[in-house]
Scaffold this active site. Sequence first.
Site, PDB file in Angstrom:
ATOM      1  N   SER A  21       0.852  -1.194   0.000  1.00 10.92           N
ATOM      2  CA  SER A  21       0.000   0.000   0.000  1.00 10.92           C
ATOM      3  C   SER A  21       0.887   1.243   0.000  1.00 10.92           C
ATOM      4  O   SER A  21       2.068   1.143  -0.340  1.00 10.92           O
ATOM      5  CB  SER A  21      -0.930  -0.035   1.220  1.00 10.92           C
ATOM      6  OG  SER A  21      -1.933   0.935   1.091  1.00 10.92           O
ATOM      7  N   ASN A  22       0.343   2.393   0.334  1.00  6.69           N
ATOM      8  CA  ASN A  22       1.146   3.619   0.372  1.00  6.69           C
ATOM      9  C   ASN A  22       0.609   4.536   1.465  1.00  6.69           C
ATOM     10  O   ASN A  22      -0.353   4.182   2.157  1.00  6.69           O
ATOM     11  CB  ASN A  22       1.119   4.309  -1.000  1.00  6.69           C
ATOM     12  CG  ASN A  22      -0.294   4.645  -1.417  1.00  6.69           C
ATOM     13  OD1 ASN A  22      -0.973   5.454  -0.800  1.00  6.69           O
ATOM     14  ND2 ASN A  22      -0.773   3.976  -2.463  1.00  6.69           N
ATOM     15  N   ARG A  23       1.219   5.701   1.617  1.00  3.23           N
ATOM     16  CA  ARG A  23       0.928   6.547   2.775  1.00  3.23           C
ATOM     17  C   ARG A  23      -0.187   7.563   2.547  1.00  3.23           C
ATOM     18  O   ARG A  23      -0.348   8.490   3.337  1.00  3.23           O
ATOM     19  CB  ARG A  23       2.213   7.269   3.203  1.00  3.23           C
ATOM     20  CG  ARG A  23       3.178   6.302   3.878  1.00  3.23           C
ATOM     21  CD  ARG A  23       4.596   6.819   3.894  1.00  3.23           C
ATOM     22  NE  ARG A  23       4.686   8.197   4.370  1.00  3.23           N
ATOM     23  CZ  ARG A  23       5.790   8.928   4.318  1.00  3.23           C
ATOM     24  NH1 ARG A  23       6.894   8.427   3.804  1.00  3.23           N
ATOM     25  NH2 ARG A  23       5.797  10.154   4.763  1.00  3.23           N
ATOM     26  N   SER A  24      -0.973   7.403   1.499  1.00  2.00           N
ATOM     27  CA  SER A  24      -2.052   8.369   1.260  1.00  2.00           C
ATOM     28  C   SER A  24      -3.016   8.410   2.447  1.00  2.00           C
ATOM     29  O   SER A  24      -3.476   7.372   2.922  1.00  2.00           O
ATOM     30  CB  SER A  24      -2.809   7.967  -0.015  1.00  2.00           C
ATOM     31  OG  SER A  24      -4.015   8.683  -0.092  1.00  2.00           O
ATOM     32  N   ALA A  88      -4.674   7.322  -4.417  1.00  2.00           N
ATOM     33  CA  ALA A  88      -3.302   6.873  -4.695  1.00  2.00           C
ATOM     34  C   ALA A  88      -3.374   5.366  -4.965  1.00  2.00           C
ATOM     35  O   ALA A  88      -3.140   4.545  -4.070  1.00  2.00           O
ATOM     36  CB  ALA A  88      -2.411   7.183  -3.510  1.00  2.00           C
TER      37      ALA A  88
END
Length: 224
Positions: A21-24, A88
């Site tokens: 995943s990512n930090r959005s 994102a």
Amino acid sequence: MRFLVTAGPTREPIDPVRYISNRSSGKMGYAIAEAALQAGHEVILISGPVKVDPPRKAKFVLVSTSDEMFDAVHRHANHCDVCILCAAVADHKPAKVSPVKIKKRSGNFSLELAPTRDILESLGRQQDRQFLLVGFAAETNDIVQNAAKKLRAKNCDIIVANDARLGMESDENELMILFRHSEIKTLSRAPKKFLARELVKIFSEFATKTFDKKNETITERTYK
Ligand code: CTP
């Protein structure tokens, strides 16, 4: 008008307990959804998992993977006047999802990744679309040049560009708005809630203009 907004990250499973995943934070998309509601529009908010509560008056669709987000967007987009893809979305997902937890190994190991489907690009390919298509571009360098490339490649009407290091996980942002006819507007650093109100004004004005001259502007593409 009816707004569709995507927000937050997607989660691409590796096995039953792990994901990419990512930090959005989802804050920008949620602020746009809230601002659109306050301006009297209808809103469908399609979101990956975030810690923010969705606006109560929005139709809320919670998704996890990029495939779920792709399907949800395609179910609703053609019933909307403005589609704002702020999420994102992960660019890659594990080529195979293990049905059982992957056990620890002593050495290095590689995970094969496959590209996800690009949701914005898939809507941009719809030449007869009847909605304004807005993408976001989070960049760390050559922000305007990279965003202009994305606008052309994904065939959208507007790209909202920002410095990924400034906007991610923050309550503030600074935005560059690139229009398909080459005009660029800057919104200087401000709280995301303030920027969201400005964006909603810009999008609804642009959509109104576009719908007045639907056949020329929706099908005509100046960026080739
Ligand atoms: N996007 C999408 N589907 C994907 C990837 C991105 O719809 N699978 C959308 C995002 O929601 C955003 C825009 O495309 O509106 C640009 O996303 P961004 O991550 O900045 O660009 P990428 O195309 O992923 O390119 P790169 O990561 O190389 O900058």
